[in-house]
Structure formats: structure tokens, C-alpha cells
Design a protein around this motif. Sequence first.
Motif, PDB file in Angstrom:
ATOM      1  N   THR A 151       0.871  -1.173   0.000  1.00 13.34           N
ATOM      2  CA  THR A 151       0.000   0.000   0.000  1.00 13.34           C
ATOM      3  C   THR A 151       0.912   1.228   0.000  1.00 13.34           C
ATOM      4  OG1 THR A 151      -0.063   0.230   2.403  1.00 13.34           O
ATOM      5  CG2 THR A 151      -1.727  -1.241   1.384  1.00 13.34           C
ATOM      6  N   PRO A 152       0.378   2.399  -0.322  1.00 14.21           N
ATOM      7  CA  PRO A 152       1.217   3.609  -0.235  1.00 14.21           C
ATOM      8  C   PRO A 152       1.812   3.819   1.165  1.00 14.21           C
ATOM      9  CG  PRO A 152      -0.734   4.070  -1.527  1.00 14.21           C
ATOM     10  CD  PRO A 152      -0.916   2.684  -0.945  1.00 14.21           C
ATOM     11  N   ASP A 153       1.048   3.518   2.209  1.00 14.83           N
ATOM     12  CA  ASP A 153       1.565   3.671   3.577  1.00 14.83           C
ATOM     13  C   ASP A 153       2.702   2.684   3.848  1.00 14.83           C
ATOM     14  OD1 ASP A 153      -0.154   5.742   4.191  1.00 14.83           O
ATOM     15  OD2 ASP A 153      -1.586   4.469   5.271  1.00 14.83           O
ATOM     16  N   GLU A 154       2.557   1.461   3.364  1.00 18.25           N
ATOM     17  CA  GLU A 154       3.606   0.460   3.552  1.00 18.25           C
ATOM     18  C   GLU A 154       4.875   0.878   2.811  1.00 18.25           C
ATOM     19  OE1 GLU A 154       0.843  -3.552   4.058  1.00 18.25           O
ATOM     20  OE2 GLU A 154       1.510  -2.941   2.057  1.00 18.25           O
ATOM     21  N   ARG A 155       4.708   1.343   1.585  1.00 20.33           N
ATOM     22  CA  ARG A 155       5.870   1.791   0.794  1.00 20.33           C
ATOM     23  C   ARG A 155       6.598   2.919   1.513  1.00 20.33           C
ATOM     24  NH1 ARG A 155       8.137   1.576  -4.133  1.00 20.33           N
ATOM     25  NH2 ARG A 155       6.641   0.104  -4.929  1.00 20.33           N
ATOM     26  N   ARG A 156       5.854   3.903   1.995  1.00 19.91           N
ATOM     27  CA  ARG A 156       6.460   5.027   2.736  1.00 19.91           C
ATOM     28  C   ARG A 156       7.196   4.532   3.976  1.00 19.91           C
ATOM     29  NH1 ARG A 156       2.142   7.911   1.057  1.00 19.91           N
ATOM     30  NH2 ARG A 156       0.827   7.255   2.798  1.00 19.91           N
ATOM     31  N   ALA A 157       6.573   3.616   4.704  1.00 20.84           N
ATOM     32  CA  ALA A 157       7.183   3.095   5.932  1.00 20.84           C
ATOM     33  C   ALA A 157       8.495   2.379   5.630  1.00 20.84           C
ATOM     34  CB  ALA A 157       6.203   2.151   6.637  1.00 20.84           C
ATOM     35  N   VAL A 158       8.511   1.570   4.577  1.00 18.99           N
ATOM     36  CA  VAL A 158       9.732   0.845   4.217  1.00 18.99           C
ATOM     37  C   VAL A 158      10.806   1.814   3.739  1.00 18.99           C
ATOM     38  CG1 VAL A 158      10.753  -0.859   2.657  1.00 18.99           C
ATOM     39  CG2 VAL A 158       8.518  -1.296   3.686  1.00 18.99           C
ATOM     40  N   LEU A 159      10.438   2.758   2.897  1.00 23.10           N
ATOM     41  CA  LEU A 159      11.414   3.740   2.413  1.00 23.10           C
ATOM     42  C   LEU A 159      12.025   4.521   3.572  1.00 23.10           C
ATOM     43  CD1 LEU A 159       9.553   5.048  -0.758  1.00 23.10           C
ATOM     44  CD2 LEU A 159      11.717   3.778  -0.713  1.00 23.10           C
ATOM     45  N   GLU A 160      11.194   4.930   4.526  1.00 28.83           N
ATOM     46  CA  GLU A 160      11.682   5.681   5.682  1.00 28.83           C
ATOM     47  C   GLU A 160      12.637   4.827   6.520  1.00 28.83           C
ATOM     48  OE1 GLU A 160       9.888   8.252   9.427  1.00 28.83           O
ATOM     49  OE2 GLU A 160       8.643   6.689   8.533  1.00 28.83           O
ATOM     50  N   LEU A 161      12.253   3.589   6.781  1.00 31.82           N
ATOM     51  CA  LEU A 161      13.081   2.715   7.603  1.00 31.82           C
ATOM     52  C   LEU A 161      14.406   2.398   6.910  1.00 31.82           C
ATOM     53  CD1 LEU A 161      12.165  -0.048   9.918  1.00 31.82           C
ATOM     54  CD2 LEU A 161      13.810  -0.606   8.160  1.00 31.82           C
ATOM     55  N   VAL A 162      14.356   2.059   5.644  1.00 30.98           N
ATOM     56  CA  VAL A 162      15.571   1.688   4.926  1.00 30.98           C
ATOM     57  C   VAL A 162      16.496   2.900   4.773  1.00 30.98           C
ATOM     58  CG1 VAL A 162      16.468   0.809   2.734  1.00 30.98           C
ATOM     59  CG2 VAL A 162      14.510  -0.300   3.807  1.00 30.98           C
ATOM     60  N   ALA A 163      15.942   4.062   4.483  1.00 31.37           N
ATOM     61  CA  ALA A 163      16.776   5.269   4.372  1.00 31.37           C
ATOM     62  C   ALA A 163      17.450   5.571   5.721  1.00 31.37           C
ATOM     63  CB  ALA A 163      15.936   6.460   3.922  1.00 31.37           C
ATOM     64  N   ALA A 164      16.714   5.435   6.809  1.00 30.79           N
ATOM     65  CA  ALA A 164      17.301   5.655   8.143  1.00 30.79           C
ATOM     66  C   ALA A 164      18.382   4.617   8.422  1.00 30.79           C
ATOM     67  CB  ALA A 164      16.213   5.604   9.215  1.00 30.79           C
ATOM     68  N   GLY A 165      18.164   3.374   7.989  1.00 30.76           N
ATOM     69  CA  GLY A 165      19.157   2.326   8.172  1.00 30.76           C
ATOM     70  C   GLY A 165      20.435   2.590   7.398  1.00 30.76           C
ATOM     71  N   VAL A 166      20.303   3.056   6.160  1.00 30.39           N
ATOM     72  CA  VAL A 166      21.485   3.397   5.361  1.00 30.39           C
ATOM     73  C   VAL A 166      22.260   4.523   6.044  1.00 30.39           C
ATOM     74  CG1 VAL A 166      22.275   4.394   3.164  1.00 30.39           C
ATOM     75  CG2 VAL A 166      20.564   2.562   3.162  1.00 30.39           C
ATOM     76  N   ASP A 167      21.537   5.527   6.542  1.00 34.62           N
ATOM     77  CA  ASP A 167      22.213   6.621   7.267  1.00 34.62           C
ATOM     78  C   ASP A 167      22.932   6.094   8.508  1.00 34.62           C
ATOM     79  OD1 ASP A 167      21.346   8.527   5.435  1.00 34.62           O
ATOM     80  OD2 ASP A 167      19.669   9.199   6.674  1.00 34.62           O
ATOM     81  N   LEU A 168      22.299   5.186   9.215  1.00 33.04           N
ATOM     82  CA  LEU A 168      22.926   4.609  10.406  1.00 33.04           C
ATOM     83  C   LEU A 168      24.192   3.865  10.026  1.00 33.04           C
ATOM     84  CD1 LEU A 168      22.745   4.078  13.457  1.00 33.04           C
ATOM     85  CD2 LEU A 168      21.360   2.045  12.920  1.00 33.04           C
ATOM     86  N   TRP A 169      24.139   3.057   8.981  1.00 32.61           N
ATOM     87  CA  TRP A 169      25.320   2.319   8.512  1.00 32.61           C
ATOM     88  C   TRP A 169      26.436   3.281   8.126  1.00 32.61           C
ATOM     89  CZ3 TRP A 169      28.520  -1.453   8.354  1.00 32.61           C
ATOM     90  CH2 TRP A 169      29.394  -1.637   7.282  1.00 32.61           C
ATOM     91  N   ASP A 170      26.084   4.314   7.353  1.00 33.93           N
ATOM     92  CA  ASP A 170      27.105   5.261   6.893  1.00 33.93           C
ATOM     93  C   ASP A 170      27.751   6.044   8.029  1.00 33.93           C
ATOM     94  OD1 ASP A 170      26.846   4.502   4.236  1.00 33.93           O
ATOM     95  OD2 ASP A 170      25.480   6.140   3.730  1.00 33.93           O
ATOM     96  N   SER A 171      27.057   6.180   9.158  1.00 32.49           N
ATOM     97  CA  SER A 171      27.596   6.972  10.270  1.00 32.49           C
ATOM     98  C   SER A 171      28.119   6.124  11.426  1.00 32.49           C
ATOM     99  CB  SER A 171      26.496   7.899  10.811  1.00 32.49           C
ATOM    100  OG  SER A 171      25.467   7.158  11.421  1.00 32.49           O
ATOM    101  N   SER A 172      28.187   4.811  11.250  1.00 38.54           N
ATOM    102  CA  SER A 172      28.503   3.934  12.377  1.00 38.54           C
ATOM    103  C   SER A 172      29.999   3.662  12.594  1.00 38.54           C
ATOM    104  CB  SER A 172      27.779   2.597  12.218  1.00 38.54           C
ATOM    105  OG  SER A 172      28.255   1.909  11.084  1.00 38.54           O
ATOM    106  N   SER A 173      30.850   4.318  11.844  1.00 38.94           N
ATOM    107  CA  SER A 173      32.286   4.047  12.036  1.00 38.94           C
ATOM    108  C   SER A 173      32.898   4.973  13.062  1.00 38.94           C
ATOM    109  CB  SER A 173      33.024   4.204  10.717  1.00 38.94           C
ATOM    110  OG  SER A 173      32.923   5.527  10.240  1.00 38.94           O
TER     111      SER A 173
END
Length: 173
Positions: A151-173
Motif C-alpha cells: 500500500t502507499p503507507d507500507e511503501r512510505r514506511a519501508v522507504l523511511e526505515l531503509v533510508a534511516a538504516g542506510v544513514d545509520l550504517w554510513d555513520s557507524s564508524s
Amino acid sequence: MAENGKADGAGGTSGADGRLYAYRVRGAGRSGVVLWAGGRGDEPDRVLTAAEAGRCRVPVFVTVRQARAYARRRGWGPAVSGAGTLELVRVQRWLADPLRRRVPAGTVLEAWNFFEDLARGLGAAHRLPRQGAVHDSAYEKLFAGGGADWTPDERRAVLELVAAGVDLWDSSS
């Protein structure tokens, strides 16, 4: 792995026993091998972290051999010799244009799990969106190999979570 290793973690989990695994993350901006600690019993899995200069960071290695040597030097026992691989670059390409690119469902699912384990290891669960029923539904669809039927809400939720995860990975060193 022949033995259990002792792994340092954040958030009061220092010294928790768990099996160690090498995990290769291939991202667009950052790549490397991390050590992943499997939880014992009901304990959750997490990415291994180390405290340095008062902050928690993820040790990242060029090779699996270096990661295994790091664990061995700390007396944690050997990590499994092979390494699973997360092709994070596929997820990052999808994030760059999610409306035109096909969802790499299996890779997004792996990334989602990795980001949760990374946040747990860093004691940074607050850096990922709080998950609810919409996330659960989207996750189940990913697990079934989907993503196109979100659904559009599910897509938004996944995009938000994955984008936050990528940011976390990039800043975790």
C-alpha cells in the motif's frame, strides 16, 4: 563456528555470549566486513560494536580474515570462516528512484534485518523509525517475495526505515 565468542555490545550487553559471523556489506559509499553476533536463546542478534573514545562504533574490516583475527585477539573465539553478503548498493539504487525501480525484495528484507541488528548493537534503536502494524504488513509481504503490492503507507514506511538504516550504517564508524 566451533566455539561461542564473547562480543562487546552497546546498551549494557557487553560480554553477552553469542556465535560470531562475518558479514560483508557492499554499499555505494561504504563497504566492508562486520562481525555479527547471533543471540543466545531469546536474545536478539546484533552487529558487534566497540566502545572507543566514549562512543560506540562498528569495527569494519577489509577481509573476513582480518575480522576473524580481531575476534581471536579479544578471546571471543573464531568467527565462522565464510561470510554472508548484503548487496546494500542494490537497496541504495532502489532508494534513489523507488517509483521507477523494481523493489529488490530479498535484498531489502536482508537490509531491514541488518539495520535492526546494527541499531541494536549500537544502542541506537531510536535512529530507526518506530515500527507498527504498517511495518509488520510490509515486512510480511517482503518475506513472501513481494513489495510490488505494498500500500502507499507500507511503501512510505519501508522507504523511511531503509533510508534511516542506510544513514545509520554510513555513520557507524
